[in-house]
Motif scaffolding. Structure first.
Motif, short mmCIF file in Angstrom:
data_model
loop_
_atom_site.label_atom_id
_atom_site.label_comp_id
_atom_site.label_asym_id
_atom_site.label_seq_id
_atom_site.Cartn_x
_atom_site.Cartn_y
_atom_site.Cartn_z
N HIS A 25 7.87 20.14 -17.09
CA HIS A 25 7.38 18.78 -16.92
C HIS A 25 7.83 18.25 -15.57
N LYS A 26 6.91 17.58 -14.87
CA LYS A 26 7.28 16.97 -13.60
C LYS A 26 6.45 15.70 -13.38
N ASN A 27 7.05 14.77 -12.64
CA ASN A 27 6.35 13.53 -12.31
C ASN A 27 5.42 13.79 -11.14
N GLU A 28 4.25 13.16 -11.21
CA GLU A 28 3.25 13.34 -10.16
C GLU A 28 2.50 12.03 -9.98
N TRP A 29 2.17 11.70 -8.73
CA TRP A 29 1.39 10.50 -8.43
C TRP A 29 -0.07 10.89 -8.33
N VAL A 30 -0.92 10.27 -9.16
CA VAL A 30 -2.35 10.54 -9.13
C VAL A 30 -3.09 9.25 -8.79
N PRO A 31 -4.17 9.34 -8.02
CA PRO A 31 -4.93 8.12 -7.69
C PRO A 31 -5.45 7.46 -8.97
N PHE A 32 -5.27 6.14 -9.05
CA PHE A 32 -5.66 5.38 -10.24
C PHE A 32 -6.81 4.42 -9.94
N TYR A 33 -6.72 3.73 -8.80
CA TYR A 33 -7.69 2.67 -8.51
C TYR A 33 -7.74 2.45 -7.01
N THR A 34 -8.94 2.36 -6.45
CA THR A 34 -9.13 2.09 -5.03
C THR A 34 -9.93 0.81 -4.90
N CYS A 35 -9.47 -0.10 -4.05
CA CYS A 35 -10.15 -1.39 -3.92
C CYS A 35 -9.86 -1.99 -2.54
N TYR A 36 -10.51 -3.12 -2.29
CA TYR A 36 -10.25 -3.87 -1.06
C TYR A 36 -9.24 -4.97 -1.36
N ALA A 37 -8.41 -5.29 -0.37
CA ALA A 37 -7.34 -6.26 -0.57
C ALA A 37 -7.16 -7.13 0.67
N THR A 38 -6.48 -8.24 0.46
CA THR A 38 -6.03 -9.10 1.55
C THR A 38 -4.55 -8.83 1.76
N VAL A 39 -4.15 -8.58 3.00
CA VAL A 39 -2.76 -8.33 3.31
C VAL A 39 -2.13 -9.62 3.81
N SER A 40 -0.99 -9.97 3.23
CA SER A 40 -0.30 -11.19 3.67
C SER A 40 1.20 -11.00 3.49
N GLY A 41 1.95 -11.89 4.09
CA GLY A 41 3.40 -11.88 3.92
C GLY A 41 4.08 -10.67 4.48
N GLU A 42 3.60 -10.15 5.60
CA GLU A 42 4.26 -9.00 6.21
C GLU A 42 5.60 -9.43 6.79
N ALA A 43 6.66 -8.79 6.33
CA ALA A 43 8.00 -9.10 6.83
C ALA A 43 8.72 -7.79 7.08
N GLY A 44 8.92 -7.47 8.33
CA GLY A 44 9.60 -6.23 8.67
C GLY A 44 11.09 -6.45 8.85
N LYS A 45 11.87 -5.53 8.32
CA LYS A 45 13.31 -5.63 8.45
C LYS A 45 13.88 -4.22 8.53
N GLU A 46 14.77 -4.02 9.45
CA GLU A 46 15.42 -2.73 9.59
C GLU A 46 16.90 -2.89 9.26
N GLU A 47 17.42 -1.94 8.51
CA GLU A 47 18.83 -1.95 8.14
C GLU A 47 19.45 -0.62 8.53
N THR A 48 20.76 -0.63 8.64
CA THR A 48 21.48 0.61 8.86
C THR A 48 22.09 1.04 7.54
N ASP A 49 21.73 2.24 7.10
CA ASP A 49 22.21 2.76 5.82
C ASP A 49 22.72 4.18 6.06
N ALA A 50 24.00 4.38 5.88
CA ALA A 50 24.64 5.68 6.06
C ALA A 50 24.40 6.23 7.46
N GLY A 51 24.43 5.35 8.44
CA GLY A 51 24.32 5.79 9.82
C GLY A 51 22.89 5.97 10.31
N THR A 52 21.90 5.72 9.46
CA THR A 52 20.51 5.84 9.89
C THR A 52 19.82 4.49 9.78
N ILE A 53 18.82 4.29 10.59
CA ILE A 53 18.07 3.03 10.55
C ILE A 53 16.94 3.19 9.54
N VAL A 54 16.88 2.25 8.58
CA VAL A 54 15.91 2.30 7.50
C VAL A 54 14.98 1.10 7.60
#
Length: 110
Positions: A25-54
């Motif tokens: 048994h294994k988890n797998e991502w399968v396409p479920f639904y494709t549609c058009y959307a409005t994108v809003s509230g984009e907020a980018g943030k970078e953090e340092t986690d274990a010495g790498t930028i995330v």
């Protein structure tokens, strides 16, 4: 809802458990639904986690209501947009008026 604002195509994937030929048994991502959307509230943030930028970008997608979209939850689904993957953190049914659904998402760490 202004239909002209639904200008980007997104794919919503569902996490399912599949069984291979020998019974594993294994988890797998399968396409479920494709549609058009409005994108809003984009907020980018970078953090340092274990010495790498995330990159912990947050983004909101608003899609039209339908029976398939009404079944979405934050544990079994994710959004693919612009070649990037986003985990769904919250699903807002917008007062249950059956017009639109807002998905609050965060970029998947890889």
């Amino acid at each position: 809802m202004d239909i002209g604002l639904l200008n980007v195509r997104i794919t919503i994937s569902k996490n399912v458990v599949t069984t291979d030929a020998i019974g594993n048994h294994k988890n797998e991502w399968v396409p479920f639904y494709t549609c058009y959307a409005t994108v809003s509230g984009e907020a980018g943030k970078e953090e340092t986690d274990a010495g790498t930028i995330v990159d912990d970008s947050k983004i909101d997608f608003t899609i039209r209501w339908c029976k398939k979209a009404a079944a979405l939850d934050s544990t079994h689904y994710r959004v693919e947009f612009g070649g990037e993957l986003y985990d769904i953190k919250a699903v807002d049914h917008m007062n249950y008026k059956r017009k639109c659904i807002k998905l609050s998402c965060q970029k998947v760490r890889r």
